[in-house]
Design an enzyme around this catalytic site. Sequence first.
Site, PDB file in Angstrom:
ATOM      1  N   CYS A   1      -7.811  12.178  29.579  1.00  0.00           N
ATOM      2  CA  CYS A   1      -8.186  11.048  28.720  1.00  0.00           C
ATOM      3  C   CYS A   1      -8.883   9.912  29.462  1.00  0.00           C
ATOM      4  O   CYS A   1     -10.066   9.665  29.239  1.00  0.00           O
ATOM      5  CB  CYS A   1      -6.938  10.501  28.026  1.00  0.00           C
ATOM      6  SG  CYS A   1      -6.179  11.706  26.939  1.00  0.00           S
TER       7      CYS A   1
HETATM    8  N1  LIG Z   1      -3.299  16.037  26.732  1.00  0.00           N
HETATM    9  C1  LIG Z   1      -3.086  14.796  26.344  1.00  0.00           C
HETATM   10  O1  LIG Z   1      -2.176  14.163  26.803  1.00  0.00           O
HETATM   11  C2  LIG Z   1      -3.944  14.147  25.266  1.00  0.00           C
HETATM   12  C3  LIG Z   1      -3.527  12.905  24.772  1.00  0.00           C
HETATM   13  C4  LIG Z   1      -4.277  12.302  23.766  1.00  0.00           C
HETATM   14  C5  LIG Z   1      -5.422  12.943  23.287  1.00  0.00           C
HETATM   15  N2  LIG Z   1      -5.823  14.141  23.805  1.00  0.00           N
HETATM   16  C6  LIG Z   1      -7.013  14.774  23.237  1.00  0.00           C
HETATM   17  O2  LIG Z   1      -6.612  15.891  22.474  1.00  0.00           O
HETATM   18  C7  LIG Z   1      -7.606  16.930  22.544  1.00  0.00           C
HETATM   19  C8  LIG Z   1      -6.975  18.222  23.022  1.00  0.00           C
HETATM   20  O3  LIG Z   1      -6.473  18.026  24.312  1.00  0.00           O
HETATM   21  P1  LIG Z   1      -5.432  18.995  25.007  1.00  0.00           P
HETATM   22  O4  LIG Z   1      -4.915  18.254  26.184  1.00  0.00           O
HETATM   23  O5  LIG Z   1      -4.475  19.545  24.042  1.00  0.00           O
HETATM   24  O6  LIG Z   1      -6.425  20.180  25.484  1.00  0.00           O
HETATM   25  P2  LIG Z   1      -5.993  21.634  25.995  1.00  0.00           P
HETATM   26  O7  LIG Z   1      -7.122  22.129  26.825  1.00  0.00           O
HETATM   27  O8  LIG Z   1      -4.617  21.602  26.573  1.00  0.00           O
HETATM   28  O9  LIG Z   1      -5.894  22.501  24.663  1.00  0.00           O
HETATM   29  C9  LIG Z   1      -6.969  22.782  23.865  1.00  0.00           C
HETATM   30  C10 LIG Z   1      -6.805  24.174  23.294  1.00  0.00           C
HETATM   31  O10 LIG Z   1      -7.882  24.419  22.386  1.00  0.00           O
HETATM   32  C11 LIG Z   1      -8.249  25.782  22.497  1.00  0.00           C
HETATM   33  N3  LIG Z   1      -9.568  25.962  21.909  1.00  0.00           N
HETATM   34  C12 LIG Z   1     -10.767  25.609  22.414  1.00  0.00           C
HETATM   35  N4  LIG Z   1     -11.748  25.929  21.531  1.00  0.00           N
HETATM   36  C13 LIG Z   1     -11.142  26.496  20.455  1.00  0.00           C
HETATM   37  C14 LIG Z   1     -11.605  27.021  19.221  1.00  0.00           C
HETATM   38  N5  LIG Z   1     -12.910  27.050  18.937  1.00  0.00           N
HETATM   39  N6  LIG Z   1     -10.696  27.517  18.375  1.00  0.00           N
HETATM   40  C15 LIG Z   1      -9.382  27.529  18.666  1.00  0.00           C
HETATM   41  N7  LIG Z   1      -8.882  27.017  19.822  1.00  0.00           N
HETATM   42  C16 LIG Z   1      -9.750  26.521  20.689  1.00  0.00           C
HETATM   43  C17 LIG Z   1      -8.130  26.056  23.973  1.00  0.00           C
HETATM   44  O11 LIG Z   1      -8.024  27.440  24.244  1.00  0.00           O
HETATM   45  C18 LIG Z   1      -6.847  25.282  24.321  1.00  0.00           C
HETATM   46  O12 LIG Z   1      -5.695  26.093  24.203  1.00  0.00           O
HETATM   47  C19 LIG Z   1      -8.695  16.399  23.462  1.00  0.00           C
HETATM   48  O13 LIG Z   1      -9.677  15.798  22.689  1.00  0.00           O
HETATM   49  C20 LIG Z   1      -7.962  15.330  24.269  1.00  0.00           C
HETATM   50  O14 LIG Z   1      -8.852  14.331  24.719  1.00  0.00           O
HETATM   51  C21 LIG Z   1      -5.083  14.761  24.788  1.00  0.00           C
END
Ligand SMILES: NC(=O)c1ccc[n+]([C@@H]2O[C@H](COP(=O)([O-])OP(=O)(O)OC[C@H]3O[C@@H](n4cnc5c(N)ncnc54)[C@H](O)[C@@H]3O)[C@@H](O)[C@H]2O)c1
Length: 453
Positions: free
Chosen positions: A291
């Site tokens: 982030c």
């Molecule tokens: N991790 C955090 O603490 C956090 C906190 C706030 C916001 N976010 C936001 O949340 C969002 C997700 O982050 P995250 O940390 O969970 O990412 P992540 O990489 O852990 O998980 C994302 C998942 O999406 C899957 N994916 C990608 N393309 C896909 C598709 N077309 N169809 C189905 N699945 C698909 C990936 O395989 C993966 O498992 C991002 O925008 C991030 O900025 C994350």
Amino acid sequence: MMSNQTVSATHFSELKRKIEQRQARVAVIGLGYVGLPLALLYSEQGFPITGFDIDERKVSTLNAGGSYIFRITAPEIQRARHQGLTATSDYEQLEKMDAVIICVPTPLNEYHEPDLSYITGTAESIAPHLQPGQLIILESTTYPGTTEEVLVPILEKQNKRGLKASRGGENDEDSFFVAFSPEREDPGNQTVARRDIPKVVGGMDEKASTLASALYSAIFNRTVPVSSPAAAEMTKLLENIYRCVNIALVNELKLLCLRMGLDIWEVIEAASTKPFGFHPFYPGPGLGGHCIPVDPFYLSWKAKQWDFHTRFIELAGEINTNMPYHVLESVGRALNRHKKAVNGSKVLVLGVAYKKDIDDLRESPALTIIELLQKEGAQVSYNDPYFPEVGRGRKYDLQMKCAPLDNLAQYDCVLIVTDHSDYDYEQIVRESNLVVDTRKATRGIQSDKIVHC
Ligand SMILES: NC(=O)c1ccc[n+]([C@@H]2O[C@H](COP(=O)([O-])OP(=O)(O)OC[C@H]3O[C@@H](n4cnc5c(N)ncnc54)[C@H](O)[C@@H]3O)[C@@H](O)[C@H]2O)c1
């Protein structure tokens, strides 16, 4: 025959009723750090949940009752499986869903620009299966305008039935509902329960806002409606930019304090006693995580479309990006005191996760620091209880294995990058020749082996 208006009322009120009775079938797309815990929360509340991911390994691990996220245990997955949670990569199953929550990654590309390919890819996969009356919510962090300018046009153009996003009209027989609601979790934070983090919701119209708020009210204690998806998108960016800029401020002041012989941590602690107008932020070896180092640049990129330069973001980025270089210099100076050079020295990096007590390596400053030390000729090892090995990521290829902590005297320098709670810092200092501490992890320990940086 039913009038259009009755049909439209049916879509909205039928979904509202299903949500309130916990019968709405909820799809979570992207079962990562955000999506999987979200799916589990809905499952706990008795909603029928289907998780979608393109990563077959994740899908099969979940379906076998296993977990791939450290803080989520296999028994938690098994309980949810028992409640009906299933995982799939077959988008056709979306046709049976009532609400779809998208939690896919939003990284930066090699030119530091937003990479929306995961969002567009997901939208293209959803569109052929879109159903009238479905609620689509985007949670991925992104610049203001993404939901309405990127997601919705793909869904509208590529669905087979000519469905349109509901935009406040009475007749939404051929409509679907769209909202943006940012994820605000703080990984590893044990002090605030996830349900106590208010959920900001911005729908494309009143109906979408009402439905999204109803859906989130099932798992969050409070929802905060805002006027549009863009306002909700901007809210998340403001929160992260606020952190990024304030961390840059204390990082810069830390550099000054080091030069002046002052302890920034002592100063921050004292300033924190002010009961108003001050919120503490802490310096470190550089920004990490998915982030804070990434999200601000989503806004600075978008701002250019409006001939606007977000100078605070650029300045904060410059200061924070420089911190791993400061750590390298500090290790060099500390070794110099022992009449040693970085070149040829054995350095153990303690902690590679981007922050304490979590199993997330993304954008971790430790990775940059290891690479910088290696470039200068150091023989670098690492230890991290959360990572038995560090292989290859988007921007690094280290191929290292976690070194045991049993012979610290062999290292010329032990460098604390991530202050995991598991470490016994007294013992580490006792057994090491030299400790460079980027996190004030050794506070309270008196030893001339310690160099704070
Ligand atoms: N991790 C955090 O603490 C956090 C906190 C706030 C916001 N976010 C936001 O949340 C969002 C997700 O982050 P995250 O940390 O969970 O990412 P992540 O990489 O852990 O998980 C994302 C998942 O999406 C899957 N994916 C990608 N393309 C896909 C598709 N077309 N169809 C189905 N699945 C698909 C990936 O395989 C993966 O498992 C991002 O925008 C991030 O900025 C994350």
